[in-house]
Design a protein around this motif. Structure first.
Motif, PDB file in Angstrom:
ATOM      1  N   GLY A   1     -35.064 -10.362  83.751  1.00  0.00           N
ATOM      2  CA  GLY A   1     -36.371 -11.182  83.471  1.00  0.00           C
ATOM      3  C   GLY A   1     -36.125 -12.318  84.577  1.00  0.00           C
ATOM      4  O   GLY A   1     -37.086 -13.202  84.775  1.00  0.00           O
ATOM      5  N   SER A   2     -34.925 -12.305  85.275  1.00  0.00           N
ATOM      6  CA  SER A   2     -34.866 -13.451  86.433  1.00  0.00           C
ATOM      7  C   SER A   2     -35.636 -13.318  87.605  1.00  0.00           C
ATOM      8  O   SER A   2     -35.885 -14.025  88.399  1.00  0.00           O
ATOM      9  CB  SER A   2     -33.357 -13.352  86.816  1.00  0.00           C
ATOM     10  OG  SER A   2     -32.707 -12.222  87.256  1.00  0.00           O
TER      11      SER A   2
ATOM     12  N   SER B   1     -39.686 -11.812  88.929  1.00  0.00           N
ATOM     13  CA  SER B   1     -41.064 -11.454  88.479  1.00  0.00           C
ATOM     14  C   SER B   1     -41.652 -10.739  89.500  1.00  0.00           C
ATOM     15  O   SER B   1     -41.714 -11.088  90.829  1.00  0.00           O
ATOM     16  CB  SER B   1     -41.748 -12.597  88.209  1.00  0.00           C
ATOM     17  OG  SER B   1     -41.072 -13.175  86.668  1.00  0.00           O
TER      18      SER B   1
ATOM     19  N   SER C   1     -38.141 -15.714  89.002  1.00  0.00           N
ATOM     20  CA  SER C   1     -39.036 -16.219  87.812  1.00  0.00           C
ATOM     21  C   SER C   1     -39.023 -17.573  87.876  1.00  0.00           C
ATOM     22  O   SER C   1     -40.173 -18.266  87.490  1.00  0.00           O
ATOM     23  CB  SER C   1     -38.506 -15.525  86.458  1.00  0.00           C
ATOM     24  OG  SER C   1     -38.748 -14.171  86.565  1.00  0.00           O
TER      25      SER C   1
ATOM     26  N   VAL D   1     -42.117 -19.029  90.070  1.00  0.00           N
ATOM     27  CA  VAL D   1     -43.584 -18.673  89.733  1.00  0.00           C
ATOM     28  C   VAL D   1     -44.440 -20.023  89.505  1.00  0.00           C
ATOM     29  O   VAL D   1     -45.576 -20.036  90.169  1.00  0.00           O
ATOM     30  CB  VAL D   1     -43.576 -17.702  88.462  1.00  0.00           C
ATOM     31  CG1 VAL D   1     -45.025 -17.684  87.922  1.00  0.00           C
ATOM     32  CG2 VAL D   1     -43.152 -16.531  88.623  1.00  0.00           C
TER      33      VAL D   1
ATOM     34  N   SER E   1     -47.805 -13.145  86.388  1.00  0.00           N
ATOM     35  CA  SER E   1     -46.619 -12.729  86.693  1.00  0.00           C
ATOM     36  C   SER E   1     -46.131 -12.174  85.374  1.00  0.00           C
ATOM     37  O   SER E   1     -46.698 -12.324  84.462  1.00  0.00           O
ATOM     38  CB  SER E   1     -45.793 -13.834  87.160  1.00  0.00           C
ATOM     39  OG  SER E   1     -45.646 -14.730  85.933  1.00  0.00           O
TER      40      SER E   1
ATOM     41  N   PRO F   1     -42.260 -10.190  84.239  1.00  0.00           N
ATOM     42  CA  PRO F   1     -40.828 -10.321  84.333  1.00  0.00           C
ATOM     43  C   PRO F   1     -40.514  -8.925  84.601  1.00  0.00           C
ATOM     44  O   PRO F   1     -41.060  -8.054  83.923  1.00  0.00           O
ATOM     45  CB  PRO F   1     -40.238 -10.919  83.112  1.00  0.00           C
ATOM     46  CG  PRO F   1     -41.447 -10.748  82.235  1.00  0.00           C
ATOM     47  CD  PRO F   1     -42.602 -10.879  82.766  1.00  0.00           C
TER      48      PRO F   1
END
Length: 215
Positions: A102-103, A105, A163, A166, A186, A188
């Motif tokens: 998840g870091s 996106s 992310s 964003v 967006s 992840p």
């Protein structure tokens, strides 16, 4: 002697009378009327044989029944997970990948034509708000706008960025986009090629330092 009872003998813990000759001179082999006494004569042996047979069958069937029993035991947990609507557990990343799920996106932006899409794509990469932008031409968008159903040909931008960037990416796209309401969404990235995901972060690291961002 008539009227004198024959002596009793102990057989298998029960009490039985001696068999008396019948009028035909042979022994009476009918089962004893007392079930406890009869069990002492033949019941123990038959019961032992039945027990051994049942034990043997259970040992033979046990390996085949164990997988079925295991599945039945896991059924309540599966039904509970389905009822709660929880998504299936995702495999954890490899310990040596160093990537935090998840870091990074993937952001999506639609543009009216290729010229606008290229201008925005080049600007976000120059400002290090994204490491890479892919342009997908000639997509068809059908949507509702001000009470009417519209259909347009557009260009889709797929933007790879950390992310954490964003929000800044969204603000910049809104400031330069020709649409009244620009699409910026967006998702992840949970997993992927670790070197590529690491490169995305390295390319955009300087975006947090305003002195290194091109004007």
């Amino acid at each position: 002697m008539r009227g004198v009872r024959a002596p009793a003998v102990l057989l298998g813990g029960g009490v039985s009378e001696r068999p008396r000759p019948s009028r035909f001179g042979s022994l009476d082999h009918h089962p004893h009327p007392n079930p406890r006494v009869a069990c002492g004569l033949w019941g123990d042996t038959e019961f032992s044989a039945c027990s051994q047979a049942a034990l043997l069958l259970s040992l033979l069937w046990m390996p085949a029944l164990l997988p079925v029993a295991s599945r039945l035991l896991s059924l309540p947990r599966a039904l509970t997970a389905m009822a709660s609507g929880s998504p299936p557990a995702q495999p954890s990343p490899a310990a040596d990948s160093g990537y935090v799920p998840g870091s990074v996106s993937a952001a999506f932006v639609t543009c009216p034509n290729e010229k606008v899409a290229k201008e925005i794509a080049r600007a976000v990469v120059e400002k290090r708000l994204a490491a890479c932008v892919n342009l997908i031409p000639q997509i068809t968008s059908i949507y509702e706008w001000k009470g009417k159903i519209e259909e347009d040909s557009e260009v889709l931008m797929m933007i790879k960025t950390p992310s954490s960037l964003v929000p800044a990416l969204t603000d910049f796209v809104r400031s330069v986009h020709p649409y009244e309401v620009a699409e910026v969404i967006s998702l992840p990235v949970e997993q992927g090629n670790s070197p590529y995901l690491r490169w995305v972060r390295q390319v955009t690291e300087a975006a947090s330092d305003p002195s290194t961002v091109p004007p």
